[in-house]
Design an enzyme around this catalytic site. Structure first.
Site, short mmCIF file in Angstrom:
data_model
loop_
_atom_site.label_atom_id
_atom_site.label_comp_id
_atom_site.label_asym_id
_atom_site.label_seq_id
_atom_site.Cartn_x
_atom_site.Cartn_y
_atom_site.Cartn_z
N ASP A 180 -12.48 -109.89 -55.19
CA ASP A 180 -11.46 -110.99 -55.50
C ASP A 180 -10.31 -111.02 -54.37
O ASP A 180 -9.23 -111.46 -54.58
CB ASP A 180 -11.03 -110.27 -56.77
CG ASP A 180 -11.66 -110.37 -57.97
OD1 ASP A 180 -12.01 -111.53 -58.26
OD2 ASP A 180 -11.62 -109.53 -58.96
N ASP A 236 -16.92 -116.90 -60.60
CA ASP A 236 -15.69 -116.99 -59.87
C ASP A 236 -15.46 -116.92 -58.41
O ASP A 236 -14.69 -117.12 -57.73
CB ASP A 236 -14.73 -115.79 -60.51
CG ASP A 236 -15.27 -115.64 -62.10
OD1 ASP A 236 -16.53 -116.00 -62.37
OD2 ASP A 236 -14.54 -115.13 -62.85
N1 GLY Z 1 -11.93 -113.70 -62.25
C1 GLY Z 1 -11.90 -113.31 -63.57
C2 GLY Z 1 -11.55 -114.42 -64.56
O1 GLY Z 1 -11.59 -115.77 -64.40
O2 GLY Z 1 -11.29 -114.01 -65.63
#
Ligand code: GLY
Length: 435
Positions: free
Chosen positions: A151, A209
């Site tokens: 992330d 994501d």
């Molecule tokens: N990246 C985690 C979400 O979109 O909840």
């Protein structure tokens, strides 16, 4: 229409509002686009007040604590309780519902609040917001040393990346490149992907994501002139293109790879079921492939972005164009809508419309943003614990953050407003930080 809840401002805290001026909305001229300036002004008041109210905590605003009922979740997931792959918590019954949930720098959402302050500064020119943006961005420094998460793009590019664009400095470039090195350390050449998560039973999980983290690598390539970063990004996108999508252009949330690069499983973590189209995931795909096309000019990425955008436009059936939390969720009044997915979709579609010179996408995005800027989704100033938008969903199958404000809904809403404002002025929606 979602039920609008009255959510108090910070419990026990005094909200300070009004110390700043907001040039855009107060500049006088009335046009059909005044709603953008008004939304920017209102968002800025909320964000500035939040920045002051939580300053002493050293933390970041993430969402509000929410409650739920098991019946509600079972109804949404349409599965017997015992079939759930994730363990549902019992109805929490806590006192702190609808109070502020803060997070620390290691949380995947930590960079969105500093990023929102930068975007609000960009929209309004308010230097108080800029000072606050700098303060909260500096708190993100420890994230640049992290190696145990994918992330890093969300965390560091949304904070320091915007800082570099709006207040360039060599120290920011150093932070971005160090973070890109740490993100790149999670790339496996045999698989052709950056590993997403270090938890769970998967061998090598990659979530859709993760497309959103690639911009950090493209930025590092531009800063250093080292093509290795952009090569990793393009390879990750090619692998994702090959394995994450179904024939109808919806995507899986999680694909796990065996060490030889073959797919060992494809399914969901936050969606309704393995075959469903989790709304925010579709948004990440649209946005991620549009931005990866912009940076790489690989035509297949643009083709996929178009296919996903068309799929989304065909699948959103709500009258206000705010998707249900999963595009396969029951189309009924009690199904939560996800303002965060809507904001991500709007921001991605504005760029896609610009690239293609096709107003179909820009118009759809504007319709979404007008809904989000309406009282149905945008909180009056002084409410909503200082968040801009109401009615997002974090992870419904986990009973987490259902029908609540989310810091990333605010971030992508502000980004999309900026992009739309730029396009309406005849500018490219995304300003290259090297420009
Ligand atoms: N990246 C985690 C979400 O979109 O909840």
């Amino acid at each position: 229409m979602p039920v609008s809840k009255s959510i108090p401002v910070f419990a026990g805290a005094v909200l300070l509002i009004g110390a700043v001026t907001y040039g855009a909305a107060s500049s006088g001229s009335k046009s059909s686009d005044d709603w953008i300036a008004q939304a920017a002004d209102s968002a800025s008041v909320q964000l500035a007040a939040t920045a002051e109210a939580i300053d002493s905590t050293g933390l970041f605003p993430r969402s509000l604590m929410t409650d739920y009922s098991l019946e509600q979740l079972v109804d949404q997931l349409e599965a017997p309780h015992t079939d759930f792959k994730v363990e549902l918590l019992p109805h929490p019954g806590l006192d702190e519902f609808r109070t502020l949930r803060l997070c620390d720098v290691a949380d995947w959402t930590s960079g969105f609040f500093p990023g929102s302050l930068w975007l609000a500064y960009e929209l309004t020119g308010d230097t108080t917001l800029r000072t606050q943006a700098e303060r909260y961005t500096n708190r993100m420094l420890p994230a640049s040393y992290m190696t145990d998460t994918h992330d890093l793009g969300f965390m560091v590019n949304c904070s320091y990346g915007n800082a570099l664009r709006l207040a360039p400095a060599d120290s920011i470039r150093t932070v971005l490149v160090r973070t890109a090195d740490n993100l790149a350390s999670r790339f496996d050449p045999a698989i052709g992907c950056i590993r997403s998560w270090d938890f769970g039973e998967w061998n090598f999980p990659v979530i859709i994501d993760n497309m959103m983290n690639l911009q950090l690598l493209f930025n590092a390539a531009k800063i250093t002139g080292d093509k290795r970063y952009s090569d990793i990004a393009v390879t990750h996108a090619r692998t994702t293109l090959a394995h994450h999508f179904r024939p109808d252009h919806t995507c899986y949330h999680v694909v796990s790879y065996a060490p030889d690069g073959s797919v060992e499983s494809a399914g969901t973590f936050q969606g309704k079921n393995d075959a469903s189209a989790w709304a925010r995931g579709q948004g990440w795909a649209l946005y991620g492939f549009t931005e990866t096309y912009r940076e790489s000019q690989v035509k297949e990425f643009l083709d996929k972005a178009v296919a996903v955008a068309d799929m989304i436009m065909g699948r959103i059936k709500t009258e206000d164009k705010i998707p249900y939390w999963d595009l396969d969720a029951p189309a009924e009044s009690q199904t939560p809508r996800d303002a965060s997915a809507a904001a991500v979709i709007a921001s991605g579609m504005i760029e896609l419309g610009y690239i293609l010179h096709n107003e179909k996408y820009t118009d759809f995005a504007e319709a979404i943003l007008r809904s989000l800027a309406s009282p149905a989704y945008m909180a009056p100033t002084g409410t909503n614990c200082g968040f801009v938008l109401m009615h997002s969903v974090g992870s419904l199958p986990h009973g987490s953050e259902i029908d609540t404000p989310l810091n990333y809904a605010d971030y992508y809403f502000l980004e999309a407003l900026n992009r739309l404002a730029r396009v309406k002025k005849g500018l490219a929606p995304v300003e290259d930080f090297l420009a």
